[in-house]
Design an enzyme around this catalytic site. Structure first.
Site, PDB file in Angstrom:
ATOM      1  N   LYS A  87     -60.538 -48.564 -50.119  1.00 44.93           N
ATOM      2  CA  LYS A  87     -60.508 -50.008 -49.862  1.00 44.93           C
ATOM      3  C   LYS A  87     -61.905 -50.633 -49.816  1.00 44.93           C
ATOM      4  O   LYS A  87     -62.177 -51.507 -48.984  1.00 44.93           O
ATOM      5  CB  LYS A  87     -59.779 -50.308 -48.531  1.00 44.93           C
ATOM      6  CG  LYS A  87     -58.403 -49.643 -48.406  1.00 44.93           C
ATOM      7  CD  LYS A  87     -57.729 -50.000 -47.103  1.00 44.93           C
ATOM      8  CE  LYS A  87     -56.898 -48.843 -46.584  1.00 44.93           C
ATOM      9  NZ  LYS A  87     -56.176 -49.144 -45.345  1.00 44.93           N
ATOM     10  N   ASP A 125     -51.122 -45.519 -39.170  1.00 42.98           N
ATOM     11  CA  ASP A 125     -50.503 -46.798 -38.776  1.00 42.98           C
ATOM     12  C   ASP A 125     -48.974 -46.745 -38.733  1.00 42.98           C
ATOM     13  O   ASP A 125     -48.357 -47.398 -37.892  1.00 42.98           O
ATOM     14  CB  ASP A 125     -51.008 -47.981 -39.615  1.00 42.98           C
ATOM     15  CG  ASP A 125     -50.847 -47.775 -41.101  1.00 42.98           C
ATOM     16  OD1 ASP A 125     -50.439 -46.670 -41.524  1.00 42.98           O
ATOM     17  OD2 ASP A 125     -51.126 -48.722 -41.852  1.00 42.98           O
TER      18      ASP A 125
END
Ligand code: ADP
Length: 462
Positions: free
Chosen positions: A165, A200
């Site tokens: 990312k 997550d």
């Protein structure tokens, strides 16, 4: 436009290529279950990595005390504190802050990045007010959600495989990210330490389980997608070193890498070929928020070029740029109930700089619907695949009673048609009776509190 094909044959072919009738859904669900088993048998045994999370203690609701969470997954990170009051009082107080990471730190050294994070966390901790109280003699414990590829080796250690990312921080790859953060906090003399390193999806499952004992699966549908679930330790052949006595553990499927039997189009294949990771994350590229708008854009370009969508063979210049049409745009177009499709008109004008007639706008809505429908239905089939695998292994303990699938992520949250198609596929696959037992619901507080709850459930002081 006399020499154009017209849009109808292109739309018809698209709908045919994207079709997800029951046999296709059933194949996807079965293949998901098979791939899960293969990934649990040996590392590298399947598209699905089936990563062991080392989380084998989920919150019960009895947790008490002050806990922190840190969520690092992109250019922002969130810090949060929660005061837990046990079964009756539950969440007594909670506060959070969002901090953006200065762009230059994405190219800095590991020490510089973690010093910045520790410093922000320290400042946040100093603002702890009267609603929060640390138990005597304890350090502040943190649940650390870290959404980059790590090889976890215990509940509080994980080696960074690589940054993604846009992060290019030097000196972290190959190191334990928990040690990196703990050392940065020590350098500043802080009384804080990481008690749980959390993916997550695992945080989402923990957050849901805190409120509901029947939560067994968590799915994130946002920019990307992933799923985790509660697995029985004796169903994991590749788990040789038992870390604890718990009969269950959370498995992170990394299901975005699934690829078996998906209905794909020329547009999917071209998008994949031009992506930074060709041949990888095919399920993610078919169902997640980063890609749905881009698939629609590619269809629009072809329809403009050879179907006369915007008159002749006119292709709006702005429309040629990859990823200009975003998933929130196609979602907005699908919400348009006006007779003249005014919202569709303005999205097409704003994004592509093109003036459209009503028939073109209707076609565009049909394309958005086709892509959202395929995505939602395939996501639903994936969920059924996970439940099916769990049910077969437990001889009916999933479908025979209430089971909750906790959902999170911007795509699921904000795209009502997508959500509807997902539920519809689950109901088609399971039938009306069984699907009444399967509750697919948006998880209220997301992964933030979940990570703090996992710090509590895995506290060093218990
Ligand atoms: P992330 O997955 O990036 O951590 P989120 O869970 O908030 O964060 O998901 C953000 C993604 O959700 C966006 O990239 C987009 O694809 C999707 N999304 C956001 N808003 C909408 C919307 N209104 N309609 C459809 N999709 C949306």
């Amino acid at each position: 436009s006399t020499d154009s094909l017209g849009v109808a044959p292109i739309l018809t072919k698209l709908q045919k290529d994207c079709a997800t009738p029951l046999p296709v859904l059933r194949h996807v669900a079965d293949a998901m279950a098979d791939d899960m088993r293969a990934g649990l048998a040996v590392d590298g045994g399947s598209d699905l990595k089936m990563i062991l999370s080392y989380v084998d203690t989920l919150p019960t609701g009895n947790e008490k005390g002050l806990f922190y969470a840190l969520d690092l997954g992109g250019t922002n990170f969130r810090v949060l504190r929660v005061q837990l009051g046990g079964k009756e009082e539950r969440v007594v107080a909670t506060e959070f802050e969002q901090v953006s990471i200065p762009p230059e730190l994405m190219f800095a050294t590991s020490e510089e990045l973690f010093d910045f994070i520790a410093s922000a966390l320290g400042k946040f901790a100093q603002k702890e007010g009267g609603n929060f109280e640390l138990q005597q003699g304890r350090a502040r414990e943190i649940g650390f959600t870290f959404s980059f590829p790590v090889k976890q080796t215990s509940i509080r250690t994980g080696i960074l495989i690589k940054w993604t990312k846009g992060f290019a921080v030097s000196g972290t790859a190959g190191k334990d990210v928990v040690a990196c953060l703990n050392e940065a906090m020590e350098r500043r003399g802080m009384d804080m330490q990481v008690s749980a390193l959390v993916n997550d999806t695992v945080g989402t499952l923990a957050g849901a389980r805190y409120w509901d004992d029947d939560a067994m699966v968590a799915v994130i549908l946002g920019t990307g997608t992933n799923a985790c679930y509660v697995e029985r330790v004796d169903a994991i052949p590749k788990l040789t070193k038992r870390m604890s006595k718990s009969p269950i553990t959370i498995v992170n499927t990394e299901w975005g890498a699934f690829s078996n039997g998906l209905p794909l189009t020329e547009f999917d294949r071209e998008m994949d070929a031009e992506s930074i990771n060709p041949g990888e994350q095919i399920f993610e590229k078919t169902i997640s928020g980063m890609y749905l708008g881009e698939i629609v854009r590619r269809v629009l370009v072809k329809m403009a070029k050879v179907g006369g969508l915007f008159g002749g063979s006119y292709v709006p210049e702005k429309l040629v740029t990859p990823f200009v049409l975003r998933t929130p745009d196609i979602c907005a177009m699908q919400q348009d109930t006006s007779r003249d499709l005014e919202a569709v008109e303005s999205v097409l004008y704003d994004v592509a700089g093109v003036k459209s007639d009503l028939s073109a706008r209707k076609t565009v809505v049909d394309i958005c619907d086709t892509i959202a429908k395929r995505g939602g239905r395939l996501a639903g089939a994936g969920i059924v695949g996970i439940l099916q695998k769990m049910d077969e292994d437990s001889k009916g303990l999933i479908f025979g009673k209430r089971t909750v699938v906790a959902m999170d992520g911007g795509l699921y949250e904000h795209y009502p048609q997508y959500r509807g198609y997902l539920q519809e596929a689950v109901t088609e696959l399971l039938g009306l009776e069984i699907s009444k037992n399967v509750v697919i619901e948006h998880s209220k507080d997301g992964s933030g509190i979940g990570a703090a709850l996992l710090a509590a459930a895995n506290s060093k002081y218990e």
